[in-house]
Design an enzyme around this catalytic site. Structure first.
Site, mmCIF file in Angstrom:
data_model
loop_
_atom_site.group_PDB
_atom_site.id
_atom_site.type_symbol
_atom_site.label_atom_id
_atom_site.label_comp_id
_atom_site.label_asym_id
_atom_site.label_seq_id
_atom_site.Cartn_x
_atom_site.Cartn_y
_atom_site.Cartn_z
ATOM 1 N N MET A 30 0.838 -1.197 0.000
ATOM 2 C CA MET A 30 0.000 0.000 0.000
ATOM 3 C C MET A 30 0.881 1.258 0.000
ATOM 4 O O MET A 30 0.408 2.362 0.297
ATOM 5 C CB MET A 30 -0.936 0.006 1.201
ATOM 6 C CG MET A 30 -1.937 -1.152 1.147
ATOM 7 S SD MET A 30 -3.457 -0.787 2.001
ATOM 8 C CE MET A 30 -2.860 -0.450 3.646
ATOM 9 N N TYR A 32 4.125 3.969 0.834
ATOM 10 C CA TYR A 32 4.847 4.565 1.955
ATOM 11 C C TYR A 32 5.874 3.539 2.465
ATOM 12 O O TYR A 32 5.874 3.122 3.625
ATOM 13 C CB TYR A 32 3.909 5.054 3.061
ATOM 14 C CG TYR A 32 4.470 6.297 3.719
ATOM 15 C CD1 TYR A 32 4.481 7.510 3.036
ATOM 16 C CD2 TYR A 32 5.045 6.245 4.982
ATOM 17 C CE1 TYR A 32 5.051 8.640 3.602
ATOM 18 C CE2 TYR A 32 5.616 7.374 5.552
ATOM 19 C CZ TYR A 32 5.605 8.568 4.856
ATOM 20 O OH TYR A 32 6.168 9.688 5.412
ATOM 21 N N LEU A 33 6.714 3.152 1.537
ATOM 22 C CA LEU A 33 7.563 1.979 1.714
ATOM 23 C C LEU A 33 8.683 2.191 2.732
ATOM 24 O O LEU A 33 9.208 3.292 2.884
ATOM 25 C CB LEU A 33 8.160 1.581 0.362
ATOM 26 C CG LEU A 33 7.130 1.347 -0.757
ATOM 27 C CD1 LEU A 33 7.836 1.021 -2.066
ATOM 28 C CD2 LEU A 33 6.158 0.237 -0.381
ATOM 29 N N HIS A 37 9.162 -3.511 3.504
ATOM 30 C CA HIS A 37 8.797 -3.703 2.095
ATOM 31 C C HIS A 37 10.055 -4.006 1.264
ATOM 32 O O HIS A 37 10.048 -4.869 0.392
ATOM 33 C CB HIS A 37 8.151 -2.444 1.533
ATOM 34 C CG HIS A 37 6.883 -2.015 2.216
ATOM 35 N ND1 HIS A 37 6.804 -0.874 2.972
ATOM 36 C CD2 HIS A 37 5.643 -2.567 2.256
ATOM 37 C CE1 HIS A 37 5.571 -0.736 3.439
ATOM 38 N NE2 HIS A 37 4.840 -1.750 3.032
ATOM 39 N N ILE A 176 10.697 -7.346 9.599
ATOM 40 C CA ILE A 176 11.846 -6.437 9.765
ATOM 41 C C ILE A 176 11.483 -5.436 10.871
ATOM 42 O O ILE A 176 10.394 -4.859 10.864
ATOM 43 C CB ILE A 176 12.167 -5.698 8.451
ATOM 44 C CG1 ILE A 176 12.416 -6.696 7.312
ATOM 45 C CG2 ILE A 176 13.353 -4.757 8.629
ATOM 46 C CD1 ILE A 176 13.600 -7.630 7.496
ATOM 47 N N ARG A 187 2.304 2.766 9.369
ATOM 48 C CA ARG A 187 1.481 3.443 10.379
ATOM 49 C C ARG A 187 2.310 3.970 11.556
ATOM 50 O O ARG A 187 1.793 4.749 12.360
ATOM 51 C CB ARG A 187 0.372 2.514 10.885
ATOM 52 C CG ARG A 187 -0.719 2.286 9.846
ATOM 53 C CD ARG A 187 -1.947 1.601 10.435
ATOM 54 N NE ARG A 187 -3.069 1.635 9.514
ATOM 55 C CZ ARG A 187 -3.435 0.615 8.710
ATOM 56 N NH1 ARG A 187 -2.763 -0.510 8.717
ATOM 57 N NH2 ARG A 187 -4.474 0.741 7.910
#
Ligand code: AMP
Length: 279
Positions: A30, A32-33, A37, A176, A187
């Site tokens: 989604m 906002y890596l 990710h 991670i 978040r």
């Protein structure tokens, strides 16, 4: 690295790769890596000829009171990270590209989705399964990479792919964490300095539970109780759930006899955070 906005363009790109006999890895996100990710992307790049990262805040998996509108977004920053990690393309469709006005087909699962996060987020997994079914059909990857951070999602997706014969391999990847133990999450950006400190209660409490299991404790209720009492000591924390279930079936257990998932969702202020261990 290219950014693709339409389904048609993406299909053409993948078709070309497949004609050349190249394998395709896929990392759905989604956006906002962060490093979590990135670890999935790096794994995909290592195991496939080409890698596509989807960057799509899927409206269908958010409840009416959840954070769809405030969910952090930054495509430029994401593009930098994806380039660094070595992937070939980002798929970043607008919601209208994914869901036309007449959209009316959903993937609903009758097992695995009722408990844990599904209890407080009753429509969440329907949205997750539906968007992933669409993305798998669009991208047609050989392998798709998911983090154990969302352990229930990982179990659900594996099951869906078997049930519906998507013919791709789901690869689960480890959580991670920040140096102090907090699981990385888009978040986490919602947290104030004080809340960021308080958020450590999740990983610390999981460690307590894990230590009990390591010491041979088999009584699930006892372990859950110790974890809950520890979280309750943190004034900024409010428990959504703490559960120990069988892995990967996600069934209730009273005694630890095989592999289990110890999972929790905890509000730190207004931010709902999740974390887990599998052992
Ligand atoms: P999200 O963008 O939150 O939907 O996550 C996209 C994918 O990244 C999911 O498979 C997540 O499980 C995975 N992911 C998110 N955070 C982490 C993390 N801290 N470690 C490993 N994988 C993660």
């Amino acid at each position: 690295m290219i950014i693709i906005k339409t389904i048609e363009e993406l299909r053409e790109l993948v078709k070309g790769w497949k004609r050349e006999g190249l394998s395709v890895g896929f990392v759905p996100t989604m956006g906002y890596l962060h490093e979590g990710h990135k670890s999935l992307i790096i794994r995909s790049v290592a195991e496939n000829d080409k890698t596509i990262v989807s960057d799509f805040v899927n409206p269908m998996q958010f409840g009416p009171t959840e954070d769809l509108n405030t969910y952090p977004r930054d495509l430029d920053r994401d593009a930098e990270l994806v380039t660094e990690a070595g992937a070939d393309a980002i798929f970043n469709p607008e919601p209208e590209e994914m869901y036309t006005d007449s959209f009316s087909s959903y993937v609903d699962m009758t097992t695995l989705t009722g408990g844990l996060c599904g209890k407080t987020r009753p429509i969440h997994f329907r949205g997750v399964c539906t968007v992933l079914a669409k993305l798998f059909n669009i991208v047609t990857p050989d392998k798709a990479y998911f983090g154990q951070k969302d352990a229930q999602q990982l179990a659900v997706v594996k099951h869906m792919v078997e049930d519906l014969n998507f013919g791709l391999e789901i690869v689960g990847c480890p959580i991670i964490r920040e140096e102090d133990g907090l699981a990385k999450s888009s978040r986490n950006t919602y947290l104030s300095k004080e809340e960021r400190e308080a958020a450590l209660i999740l990983s610390k409490s999981l460690k307590l539970g894990s230590d009990m299991m390591e010491a041979g404790e088999k009584d699930v209720q006892k372990i859950v109780q110790v974890i809950k009492e520890n979280i309750e000591k943190e004034p900024l924390a409010k428990i959504d759930y703490v559960e120990i279930v069988s892995w990967p079936e996600l069934e209730e257990v009273s005694e630890i006899t095989g592999t289990v998932l110890c999972a929790m969702a905890v509000y730190i202020g207004k931010t709902r955070l999740i974390d887990n261990i599998i052992r």
